[in-house]
Design an enzyme around this catalytic site. Structure first.
Site, mmCIF file in Angstrom:
data_model
loop_
_atom_site.group_PDB
_atom_site.id
_atom_site.type_symbol
_atom_site.label_atom_id
_atom_site.label_comp_id
_atom_site.label_asym_id
_atom_site.label_seq_id
_atom_site.Cartn_x
_atom_site.Cartn_y
_atom_site.Cartn_z
ATOM 1 N N GLU A 70 -1.887 -9.829 -1.800
ATOM 2 C CA GLU A 70 -2.184 -8.965 -2.945
ATOM 3 C C GLU A 70 -1.211 -9.251 -4.081
ATOM 4 O O GLU A 70 -0.102 -9.768 -3.856
ATOM 5 C CB GLU A 70 -2.098 -7.506 -2.529
ATOM 6 C CG GLU A 70 -0.695 -7.087 -2.070
ATOM 7 C CD GLU A 70 -0.623 -5.617 -1.696
ATOM 8 O OE1 GLU A 70 -0.618 -4.800 -2.623
ATOM 9 O OE2 GLU A 70 -0.581 -5.314 -0.488
ATOM 10 N N LYS A 203 1.200 4.180 5.591
ATOM 11 C CA LYS A 203 2.485 4.746 5.190
ATOM 12 C C LYS A 203 2.699 6.062 5.924
ATOM 13 O O LYS A 203 1.780 6.869 6.073
ATOM 14 C CB LYS A 203 2.535 4.917 3.673
ATOM 15 C CG LYS A 203 2.507 3.583 2.935
ATOM 16 C CD LYS A 203 2.585 3.765 1.444
ATOM 17 C CE LYS A 203 2.669 2.416 0.741
ATOM 18 N NZ LYS A 203 1.459 1.598 0.892
#
Length: 801
Positions: A70, A203
């Site tokens: 990314e 996360k």
């Protein structure tokens, strides 16, 4: 056909590099009421939007391992610019493909310079929803950069045919998401786009149970790497290896993960796959510490009203503060670990696909793609037969043969130019002082004698192919070199990467210390990889497969390998050139006799080496080695006597100078000619001394213009020896603005051999080769980027009679 279809069956769309130049035809599948004309039009339009770098396009088309990366990690991340993710991918045998929107153009395979441009000029965060907006704005003249998130990167990866994507942490369902509907687009993308994502779970401040439930609902395979653990393992929580939530399934290794990706593809299941890779244990933060930090950060974010796009950045910032900064290095190391794991999965997947595709005749033949708009059930799938029209590098790789094969070193070069100072008497100092630190200007580049010769030849060759055969270690330096070679257009087919199972496999490095006038003071070289490792069978097969017109061998190899290379060249009909590298290494050509007293080198008219390009010091060392090892024997005298030379000093002085004659250079050249019939002694600012042993039929012996340079003629009808040509070519220009002396001699030889491979003669090529050397003198690079400008001049020199 089925075995070809799965080679790249996952591509919804391929790049303009592939579709724009490789798409031959679109054939509709039975049962779909769509015309070929419409399909071709649609594919052409798609190809005009998506840009894929030549390296990535070639890797996808030829089933090389590729890992998507990314760009938000650079444009919006806080981890710095020293992640080395692309280097990690290359080190583990795959091709990196950074995805993003560059000035309104969706791009797969962003270069470092392009990423830096996005960072410096600013970029919007680009998820799936943002792609059409940014690209559409670009089509109407508003050029906006977009750093792609996991979702955006998955879309571009799928379009380009990339199966594996390595990233940091996945988005998920935020706490309270059942009311706020704050759910990351990463999750819905996994539910509709078949790309395998390797991450460290979600996360830790997200609602992990609801995240896993959401992924299950959308048919996403979630599996966590066991990483040495037994039984059921926890789904990781980014900074922490455990979350308290068991993973839906466990994968033992990269090969198992690759098999799951392969199965998903063969079953035509369009949802993605999530492979959770726990953070390395040494960098992990304990679950207890993370739960405390997350609890405080999430509560504060709620109290202060940070929601939506503002929520995650605030929580990450507070977690960094609450963990005393430990979360940042942990984040960095987990990303690197994930990317490494992704590269290994991609390698295993490539092997698996190759094993299932053995019936295909060649990777260069037509392959089949399946193109379908993502997430649109019922949209016709279009079988696209693609016969690649490869880039220049691919054309070289597809053809085994080459005009020039360079067997030599490639290394990372460090050039240290003394920037001057004042000596004890207050005068400007030119040379650096010993035993102290000196001010200097230091630059780094990819070099090595073999590399420089090959690159110089490559830059001035018109249609000829140049291939470098060398070795690198399995380290970051080696990965950097391979990337550089591919970017420069050099064929890396014969570059052998030695793994850690071999001792002393550090990628070669060279450090040059130059004075204020850019003259070399001293150099340090670590070339042990070349002298410590020998693969004679491989060297022979490389020459046999390449069938070069010219084989260039440099002196970095061990004595036995130099002999192997020269004999392989002779065996397969190549002319052989020797680049001595240094005074010490030049002696390796004249190695001691073998058992039984046989000399390693053959004599004229069938010499082992046709041409050498030493400087004056290397010439003296070669002559000394030949004397010491008794090369000037009975057979040698037979050739020397045929020269018919008597009282030659006056001739030497006339053809060169008193200074050069007193240095003994003409005499040394003459005595080495029976072993090396063309010797070009590089004399720096004095030019180049060409000494050639001519056969009776050589046209120079009858050329009026060449008559002044005929040192000796044979009048006894010798079957092989016609005469000796000696000519001092003065420098083509005086270079005062010297930038670096590194690679100058290599450039000279590379351009000269390129001309010889095109059919030119040495005496017509020397001045062009000197001009090329002057360009490199003015360049920070070992080989000047401006050499291509000499193609026309080289062609004229080749055609000169």
């Amino acid at each position: 056909m089925a075995t070809r279809q799965h080679l790249l069956s996952r591509a919804h769309h391929v790049s303009s590099a592939l579709l724009g130049s490789r798409l031959n035809k679109c054939a509709r599948l039975p049962g779909f009421n769509t015309t070929q004309k419409r399909l071709r039009s649609t594919d052409s339009q798609l190809a005009s939007l998506l840009k894929v770098s030549p390296e990535v396009a070639d890797a996808v088309a030829t089933n090389k391992p590729v890992v998507a990366l990314e760009s938000t990690i650079y444009t919006h991340g806080a981890l710095g610019d020293d992640l080395y993710l692309e280097d990690i991918v290359r080190k583990n045998g795959a091709v990196p493909a950074v995805c993003g929107i560059l000035a309104g153009v969706p791009t797969v395979g962003l270069s470092t310079a392009e990423v830096e441009r996005m960072v410096n000029e600013g970029a919007k965060k680009a998820s799936r929803r943002d792609l059409a907006y940014l690209v559409g704005k670009g089509l109407t003249g508003t050029k906006i950069h977009g750093g792609t998130t996991i979702s955006g990167t998955m879309v571009l990866s799928r379009l380009a045919g990339i199966r594996v994507f390595g990233t940091g942490g996945l988005g998920g369902v935020h706490k309270g998401g059942e009311n706020s509907m704050d759910i990351s687009a990463d999750l819905t993308e996994l539910g509709r786009t078949r790309v395998a994502v390797v991450s460290s779970g979600s996360k830790g401040f997200l609602d992990i149970p609801r995240t896993l439930e959401f992924l299950e609902t959308h048919g996403v395979l979630v599996s966590t790497f066991a990483d040495g653990r037994q039984g059921n393992v926890d789904f990781p929580a980014f900074w922490a290896r455990e979350s308290g939530i068991k993973s839906p399934s466990v994968v033992q290794n990269e090969a198992e993960a690759a098999a799951m990706i392969y199965a998903q593809e063969q079953l035509n299941i369009e949802s993605g796959l999530l492979f959770a890779n726990p953070i390395p244990e040494e960098y992990a933060i304990s679950r207890k510490d993370m739960e405390h930090a997350i609890s405080v950060a999430v509560r504060e974010a709620d109290e202060k009203g940070f929601t939506g796009a503002e929520n995650t950045p605030y929580i990450l910032r507070r977690i960094r503060e609450l963990t005393d900064g430990r979360s940042v290095p942990a984040n960095k190391y987990l990303v690197q670990s994930n990317v490494e794991r992704a590269a290994k999965v991609a390698v295993e997947l490539s092997k698996l696909i190759e094993g299932g595709s053995r019936s295909r005749s060649s990777s260069s033949q037509a392959a089949a793609f399946t193109i379908q708009s993502p997430g649109t059930p019922g949209t016709p799938k279009v079988k696209v037969d693609i016969k690649p029209e490869p880039s220049k590098v691919t054309q070289q790789q597809q053809s085994n043969t080459a005009d020039i094969l360079v067997a030599g070193s490639v290394a990372l070069d460090l050039s240290c130019d003394y920037s001057g100072g004042v000596d004890a008497e207050g005068n400007k100092a030119v040379s650096p002082l010993a035993h102290v630190s000196n001010p200097s200007h230091i630059t780094q580049s990819v070099g090595g004698v073999g590399h420089n010769v090959a690159l110089a030849a490559h830059k001035v060759s018109e249609e000829g192919k140049v291939r470098l055969c060398s070795m690198v270690g399995d380290d970051i330096a080696g990965a950097t070199i391979l990337a550089n070679l591919e970017a420069s257009g050099l064929d890396t087919t014969c570059i052998r990467k030695l793994g850690r199972e071999y001792p002393s496999t550090r990628t070669a490095q060279y450090v040059a210390v130059n004075d204020a006038d850019k003259n070399l003071v001293m150099a340090m070289a670590d070339m042990a990889i070349f002298s410590n490792h020998s693969f004679p069978t491989y060297w022979n097969s490389a020459v046999a497969a390449t069938k070069p017109k010219w084989l260039v061998v440099d002196g970095n190899w061990a004595e036995a390998d130099i002999q192997t290379w020269t004999e392989a060249g002779r065996k397969h009909g190549a002319r052989v050139a020797f680049e001595p590298v240094s005074a010490a290494k030049s002696e390796r050509l004249f190695a001691p006799p073998k058992h039984g007293g046989q000399l390693p080198l053959r004599l004229f008219p069938n010499p082992s080496v046709d041409l050498a390009s030493p400087n004056q010091y290397e010439l003296a060392a070669m002559h000394a080695a030949a004397t010491r090892n008794e090369y000037f024997s009975h057979s040698w005298f037979e050739v020397i006597d045929a020269f018919g030379m008597r009282g030659s000093r006056d001739k030497f002085v006339r053809l060169t100078s008193s200074e050069i004659t007193d240095m003994g250079l003409p005499q040394q050249n003459i005595q080495l000619l029976p072993y090396i019939p063309t010797i070009i002694t590089k004399l720096g600012s004095k030019g180049a001394l060409v000494t050639m042993l001519l056969k009776p039929e050589d046209p120079l012996l009858r050329d009026v213009n060449a008559a002044p340079y005929i040192l000796a003629r044979n009048y006894n009808d010798h079957p092989y020896v016609g005469g000796v040509y000696m000519r001092l070519f003065p420098p083509v220009e005086e270079v005062k603005d010297v930038v670096s002396v590194n690679g100058v001699g290599d450039t000279f030889l590379g351009v000269l051999v390129a001309g010889l491979a095109m059919g030119g003669r040495v005496e017509n090529l020397v001045d062009v080769a000197q001009r090329a050397a002057c360009l490199s003198l003015r360049s920070h690079e070992s080989v000047s980027m401006e050499l291509a400008g000499l193609k026309g001049e080289l062609r004229l020199a080749v055609e000169r009679e």
